[in-house]
Design a protein around this motif. Structure first.
Motif, mmCIF file in Angstrom:
data_model
loop_
_atom_site.group_PDB
_atom_site.id
_atom_site.type_symbol
_atom_site.label_atom_id
_atom_site.label_comp_id
_atom_site.label_asym_id
_atom_site.label_seq_id
_atom_site.Cartn_x
_atom_site.Cartn_y
_atom_site.Cartn_z
ATOM 1 N N VAL A 1 26.744 -5.433 -14.411
ATOM 2 C CA VAL A 1 25.659 -5.059 -15.319
ATOM 3 C C VAL A 1 25.553 -3.546 -15.467
ATOM 4 O O VAL A 1 24.755 -3.054 -16.253
ATOM 5 C CB VAL A 1 24.298 -5.635 -14.875
ATOM 6 C CG1 VAL A 1 24.351 -7.131 -14.858
ATOM 7 C CG2 VAL A 1 23.871 -5.086 -13.545
ATOM 8 N N GLY A 2 26.346 -2.801 -14.715
ATOM 9 C CA GLY A 2 26.290 -1.355 -14.820
ATOM 10 C C GLY A 2 25.124 -0.785 -14.048
ATOM 11 O O GLY A 2 24.527 -1.446 -13.217
ATOM 12 N N LYS B 1 25.808 -5.655 -9.519
ATOM 13 C CA LYS B 1 25.700 -4.207 -9.519
ATOM 14 C C LYS B 1 26.380 -3.780 -8.233
ATOM 15 O O LYS B 1 25.812 -3.910 -7.152
ATOM 16 C CB LYS B 1 24.243 -3.778 -9.548
ATOM 17 C CG LYS B 1 24.035 -2.304 -9.713
ATOM 18 C CD LYS B 1 22.551 -2.012 -9.887
ATOM 19 C CE LYS B 1 22.319 -0.534 -9.993
ATOM 20 N NZ LYS B 1 20.889 -0.250 -10.112
ATOM 21 N N LYS B 2 27.634 -3.361 -8.356
ATOM 22 C CA LYS B 2 28.545 -3.174 -7.237
ATOM 23 C C LYS B 2 28.730 -4.551 -6.604
ATOM 24 O O LYS B 2 29.181 -5.456 -7.265
ATOM 25 C CB LYS B 2 28.046 -2.104 -6.290
ATOM 26 C CG LYS B 2 27.915 -0.761 -6.990
ATOM 27 C CD LYS B 2 27.590 0.351 -6.077
ATOM 28 C CE LYS B 2 27.480 1.604 -6.927
ATOM 29 N NZ LYS B 2 27.090 2.753 -6.229
ATOM 30 N N PHE B 3 28.355 -4.770 -5.362
ATOM 31 C CA PHE B 3 28.495 -6.101 -4.759
ATOM 32 C C PHE B 3 27.157 -6.800 -4.617
ATOM 33 O O PHE B 3 27.065 -7.853 -4.019
ATOM 34 C CB PHE B 3 29.168 -6.008 -3.383
ATOM 35 C CG PHE B 3 30.647 -5.818 -3.462
ATOM 36 C CD1 PHE B 3 31.493 -6.896 -3.642
ATOM 37 C CD2 PHE B 3 31.194 -4.552 -3.386
ATOM 38 C CE1 PHE B 3 32.856 -6.724 -3.731
ATOM 39 C CE2 PHE B 3 32.555 -4.368 -3.473
ATOM 40 C CZ PHE B 3 33.399 -5.453 -3.647
ATOM 41 N N GLU B 4 26.106 -6.227 -5.178
ATOM 42 C CA GLU B 4 24.772 -6.790 -5.067
ATOM 43 C C GLU B 4 24.473 -7.701 -6.265
ATOM 44 O O GLU B 4 24.742 -7.350 -7.411
ATOM 45 C CB GLU B 4 23.738 -5.660 -5.017
ATOM 46 C CG GLU B 4 22.327 -6.136 -4.824
ATOM 47 C CD GLU B 4 21.332 -4.983 -4.822
ATOM 48 O OE1 GLU B 4 20.131 -5.272 -4.906
ATOM 49 O OE2 GLU B 4 21.755 -3.820 -4.755
ATOM 50 N N ILE B 5 23.909 -8.866 -5.992
ATOM 51 C CA ILE B 5 23.534 -9.799 -7.056
ATOM 52 C C ILE B 5 22.182 -9.368 -7.606
ATOM 53 O O ILE B 5 21.229 -9.172 -6.853
ATOM 54 C CB ILE B 5 23.467 -11.243 -6.525
ATOM 55 C CG1 ILE B 5 24.814 -11.655 -5.939
ATOM 56 C CG2 ILE B 5 23.049 -12.197 -7.635
ATOM 57 C CD1 ILE B 5 24.769 -12.919 -5.122
ATOM 58 N N VAL B 6 22.115 -9.203 -8.936
ATOM 59 C CA VAL B 6 20.889 -8.749 -9.598
ATOM 60 C C VAL B 6 20.674 -9.589 -10.858
ATOM 61 O O VAL B 6 21.581 -10.254 -11.350
ATOM 62 C CB VAL B 6 20.959 -7.251 -9.973
ATOM 63 C CG1 VAL B 6 21.047 -6.375 -8.736
ATOM 64 C CG2 VAL B 6 22.112 -6.973 -10.914
#
Length: 101
Positions: free
Chosen positions: A97-98, A48-53
């Protein structure tokens, strides 16, 4: 015994050039008898942008990852145990993932 489950995640662009590498913390498990080679089932990972989710959208298969290392840090009190899953690569633009909540 409480274990923290971690996984190294490498984020690359569409040209397979490394953007960053981060240690993702899946959380803690208690009382599990874990060993190298065992399989852990979690949500798939995404960006999600550069964050891992976690990618918990419907229709996405759960991820199965092998334990590749178990680290016991006895220098601290109380001692800590980290379980490392096999590393994963996420591609910017393909693993987005949007806007999830």
């Amino acid at each position: 015994m409480r274990c923290t489950v971690c996984q190294w995640v490498k984020i690359v662009d569409m040209n397979n050039e490394a953007m960053s590498e981060q240690l993702f913390n899946h959380g803690e498990v208690a009382g599990a008898a874990l060993s190298v080679g065992a399989t852990v089932v979690t949500h798939s990972l995404g960006l999600k942008k550069f964050e891992i989710v976690y990618d918990s959208r419907e229709g996405i298969e759960p991820a199965r990852s092998k334990i590749v290392d178990i680290e016991v840090d006895m220098l601290n009190e109380p001692s800590t145990t980290r379980v490392y899953l096999e590393p994963q690569v996420l591609i910017l633009g393909q693993h987005d993932v949007g806007e999830t909540e």
